[in-house]
Design a protein around this motif. Structure first.
Motif, PDB file in Angstrom:
ATOM      1  N   LEU A  50       0.833  -1.202   0.000  1.00 40.91           N
ATOM      2  CA  LEU A  50       0.000   0.000   0.000  1.00 40.91           C
ATOM      3  C   LEU A  50       0.863   1.245   0.000  1.00 40.91           C
ATOM      4  O   LEU A  50       1.902   1.286   0.665  1.00 40.91           O
ATOM      5  CB  LEU A  50      -0.909   0.022   1.232  1.00 40.91           C
ATOM      6  CG  LEU A  50      -1.988  -1.051   1.256  1.00 40.91           C
ATOM      7  CD1 LEU A  50      -2.605  -1.141   2.638  1.00 40.91           C
ATOM      8  CD2 LEU A  50      -3.045  -0.753   0.214  1.00 40.91           C
ATOM      9  N   ASP A  51       0.408   2.248  -0.724  1.00 46.78           N
ATOM     10  CA  ASP A  51       1.067   3.545  -0.702  1.00 46.78           C
ATOM     11  C   ASP A  51       0.464   4.317   0.467  1.00 46.78           C
ATOM     12  O   ASP A  51      -0.698   4.700   0.426  1.00 46.78           O
ATOM     13  CB  ASP A  51       0.804   4.291  -2.008  1.00 46.78           C
ATOM     14  CG  ASP A  51       1.445   5.658  -2.044  1.00 46.78           C
ATOM     15  OD1 ASP A  51       1.970   6.119  -1.010  1.00 46.78           O
ATOM     16  OD2 ASP A  51       1.402   6.290  -3.110  1.00 46.78           O
ATOM     17  N   PRO A  52       1.257   4.553   1.534  1.00 44.96           N
ATOM     18  CA  PRO A  52       0.711   5.224   2.706  1.00 44.96           C
ATOM     19  C   PRO A  52       0.622   6.740   2.561  1.00 44.96           C
ATOM     20  O   PRO A  52       0.015   7.410   3.385  1.00 44.96           O
ATOM     21  CB  PRO A  52       1.700   4.855   3.806  1.00 44.96           C
ATOM     22  CG  PRO A  52       3.005   4.763   3.082  1.00 44.96           C
ATOM     23  CD  PRO A  52       2.655   4.173   1.721  1.00 44.96           C
ATOM     24  N   GLY A  53       1.251   7.278   1.512  1.00 45.52           N
ATOM     25  CA  GLY A  53       1.245   8.729   1.338  1.00 45.52           C
ATOM     26  C   GLY A  53       2.142   9.454   2.324  1.00 45.52           C
ATOM     27  O   GLY A  53       1.975  10.651   2.544  1.00 45.52           O
ATOM     28  N   CYS A  54       3.058   8.714   2.947  1.00 55.29           N
ATOM     29  CA  CYS A  54       3.989   9.311   3.914  1.00 55.29           C
ATOM     30  C   CYS A  54       5.254   8.462   3.955  1.00 55.29           C
ATOM     31  O   CYS A  54       5.344   7.441   3.281  1.00 55.29           O
ATOM     32  CB  CYS A  54       3.350   9.397   5.308  1.00 55.29           C
ATOM     33  SG  CYS A  54       2.944   7.789   6.029  1.00 55.29           S
ATOM     34  N   ASP A  55       6.195   8.884   4.770  1.00 56.22           N
ATOM     35  CA  ASP A  55       7.438   8.133   4.971  1.00 56.22           C
ATOM     36  C   ASP A  55       7.091   6.732   5.473  1.00 56.22           C
ATOM     37  O   ASP A  55       6.330   6.585   6.429  1.00 56.22           O
ATOM     38  CB  ASP A  55       8.286   8.881   6.007  1.00 56.22           C
ATOM     39  CG  ASP A  55       9.579   8.179   6.364  1.00 56.22           C
ATOM     40  OD1 ASP A  55       9.875   7.103   5.814  1.00 56.22           O
ATOM     41  OD2 ASP A  55      10.302   8.712   7.222  1.00 56.22           O
ATOM     42  N   PRO A  56       7.617   5.676   4.861  1.00 52.36           N
ATOM     43  CA  PRO A  56       7.284   4.322   5.301  1.00 52.36           C
ATOM     44  C   PRO A  56       7.919   3.915   6.622  1.00 52.36           C
ATOM     45  O   PRO A  56       7.611   2.852   7.160  1.00 52.36           O
ATOM     46  CB  PRO A  56       7.776   3.429   4.162  1.00 52.36           C
ATOM     47  CG  PRO A  56       8.825   4.214   3.489  1.00 52.36           C
ATOM     48  CD  PRO A  56       8.455   5.657   3.660  1.00 52.36           C
ATOM     49  N   GLY A  63      11.490  -3.677   5.299  1.00 48.89           N
ATOM     50  CA  GLY A  63      12.063  -3.717   3.959  1.00 48.89           C
ATOM     51  C   GLY A  63      11.272  -2.977   2.904  1.00 48.89           C
ATOM     52  O   GLY A  63      11.541  -3.121   1.713  1.00 48.89           O
ATOM     53  N   LEU A  64      10.322  -2.152   3.301  1.00 48.21           N
ATOM     54  CA  LEU A  64       9.460  -1.461   2.340  1.00 48.21           C
ATOM     55  C   LEU A  64       9.894  -0.006   2.191  1.00 48.21           C
ATOM     56  O   LEU A  64       9.643   0.824   3.054  1.00 48.21           O
ATOM     57  CB  LEU A  64       7.997  -1.555   2.769  1.00 48.21           C
ATOM     58  CG  LEU A  64       7.459  -2.980   2.870  1.00 48.21           C
ATOM     59  CD1 LEU A  64       6.051  -2.987   3.446  1.00 48.21           C
ATOM     60  CD2 LEU A  64       7.501  -3.668   1.521  1.00 48.21           C
ATOM     61  N   THR A  65      10.543   0.281   1.074  1.00 47.71           N
ATOM     62  CA  THR A  65      11.025   1.626   0.789  1.00 47.71           C
ATOM     63  C   THR A  65       9.982   2.399  -0.002  1.00 47.71           C
ATOM     64  O   THR A  65       9.041   1.811  -0.546  1.00 47.71           O
ATOM     65  CB  THR A  65      12.317   1.568  -0.042  1.00 47.71           C
ATOM     66  OG1 THR A  65      12.002   0.949  -1.308  1.00 47.71           O
ATOM     67  CG2 THR A  65      13.412   0.773   0.663  1.00 47.71           C
ATOM     68  N   ARG A  66      10.163   3.707  -0.089  1.00 48.29           N
ATOM     69  CA  ARG A  66       9.258   4.521  -0.920  1.00 48.29           C
ATOM     70  C   ARG A  66       9.268   4.025  -2.363  1.00 48.29           C
ATOM     71  O   ARG A  66       8.241   3.996  -3.016  1.00 48.29           O
ATOM     72  CB  ARG A  66       9.681   5.991  -0.881  1.00 48.29           C
ATOM     73  CG  ARG A  66       9.305   6.686   0.383  1.00 48.29           C
ATOM     74  CD  ARG A  66       9.690   8.163   0.300  1.00 48.29           C
ATOM     75  NE  ARG A  66       9.495   8.781   1.590  1.00 48.29           N
ATOM     76  CZ  ARG A  66       8.819   9.892   1.768  1.00 48.29           C
ATOM     77  NH1 ARG A  66       8.313  10.531   0.753  1.00 48.29           N
ATOM     78  NH2 ARG A  66       8.683  10.390   2.976  1.00 48.29           N
ATOM     79  N   VAL A  67      10.454   3.660  -2.851  1.00 47.50           N
ATOM     80  CA  VAL A  67      10.562   3.174  -4.236  1.00 47.50           C
ATOM     81  C   VAL A  67       9.747   1.892  -4.415  1.00 47.50           C
ATOM     82  O   VAL A  67       9.014   1.741  -5.393  1.00 47.50           O
ATOM     83  CB  VAL A  67      12.048   2.945  -4.613  1.00 47.50           C
ATOM     84  CG1 VAL A  67      12.181   2.244  -5.946  1.00 47.50           C
ATOM     85  CG2 VAL A  67      12.795   4.265  -4.618  1.00 47.50           C
ATOM     86  N   ARG A  68       9.865   0.974  -3.466  1.00 45.68           N
ATOM     87  CA  ARG A  68       9.118  -0.291  -3.568  1.00 45.68           C
ATOM     88  C   ARG A  68       7.607  -0.072  -3.463  1.00 45.68           C
ATOM     89  O   ARG A  68       6.832  -0.803  -4.069  1.00 45.68           O
ATOM     90  CB  ARG A  68       9.595  -1.253  -2.486  1.00 45.68           C
ATOM     91  CG  ARG A  68       9.017  -2.634  -2.663  1.00 45.68           C
ATOM     92  CD  ARG A  68       9.818  -3.693  -1.950  1.00 45.68           C
ATOM     93  NE  ARG A  68       9.101  -4.958  -2.041  1.00 45.68           N
ATOM     94  CZ  ARG A  68       8.975  -5.811  -1.068  1.00 45.68           C
ATOM     95  NH1 ARG A  68       9.563  -5.590   0.091  1.00 45.68           N
ATOM     96  NH2 ARG A  68       8.309  -6.919  -1.235  1.00 45.68           N
ATOM     97  N   LEU A  69       7.190   0.928  -2.709  1.00 45.96           N
ATOM     98  CA  LEU A  69       5.761   1.209  -2.531  1.00 45.96           C
ATOM     99  C   LEU A  69       5.186   2.085  -3.643  1.00 45.96           C
ATOM    100  O   LEU A  69       3.969   2.201  -3.766  1.00 45.96           O
ATOM    101  CB  LEU A  69       5.521   1.869  -1.171  1.00 45.96           C
ATOM    102  CG  LEU A  69       5.875   1.011   0.046  1.00 45.96           C
ATOM    103  CD1 LEU A  69       5.794   1.839   1.321  1.00 45.96           C
ATOM    104  CD2 LEU A  69       4.988  -0.218   0.136  1.00 45.96           C
TER     105      LEU A  69
END
Length: 190
Positions: A50-56, A63-69
């Motif tokens: 899921l894209d949380p719309g904020c810093d993960p 292991g979930l980076t902004r790039v991966r999300l």
């Protein structure tokens, strides 16, 4: 509980540089749901990042980076599908209160009620069973019940392992004559 339908859920949470443990502040980053009938047979499944719309948050944990999300759906986009999977079922999670609170807050953000009225935690159940283990962490219980856990903190793998841990826990509770700690969790939106 043999007549009830169950949904096993596992959430990956993160946000704001800490461990992502505050449901009112942090967001769900990954979600995995498996539905079971009253006999423990799989009837459906769903998982997504899921894209949380904020810093993960704590990438070193999940292991979930902004790039991966990037490009993942938002919770709002999947809420109808998740709501349909959860509706009328018993939510089963390792720490059911934790997962329920995150779900309630995610549904509240999109102005929906969380469609769960009862929950069962494998952590609470195993407190009653009292297995001979050093602790009651998911990985420890997985080893105790002979369940292979491949990727800790991965929602999809955790829910797969949780499915097998639940079966082992239900068998143990049955042998011990224990009542299941199923709790009421009235729909809430906060």
């Amino acid at each position: 509980m043999a007549h009830a339908t169950r949904v096993l859920a596992r959430l990956g949470a993160g946000g704001r540089g800490d461990l992502g443990l505050r449901p009112g502040r942090d967001r769900v980053l990954s979600l995995a749901v498996v539905t079971l009938d009253g006999h423990g047979r799989r009837t459906g499944e769903f998982s997504t990042l899921l894209d949380p719309g904020c810093d993960p948050g704590p990438v070193h944990v999940h292991g979930l980076t902004r790039v991966r999300l990037a490009g993942a759906p938002t919770f709002e986009e999947i809420a109808p599908q998740v709501g349909a999977l959860l509706s009328g079922r018993v939510l089963v999670a390792h720490n059911a209160q934790f997962d329920y609170d995150f779900l309630a807050h995610e549904f509240a953000r999109v102005r929906w009620w969380v469609p769960v009225s009862r929950r069962l935690g494998t952590l609470a159940l195993n407190r009653l069973i009292a297995p001979a283990t050093p602790n009651l962490k998911l990985g420890t219980l997985a080893a105790h019940y002979g369940v292979r856990q491949e990727r800790a903190h991965d929602a999809q793998d955790d829910v797969r392992a949780l499915t097998e841990i639940l079966q082992g826990s239900l068998d143990a509770a049955g042998r011990l004559g224990l009542d299941l700690p199923v709790l009421t969790c009235p729909p809430r939106q906060d």
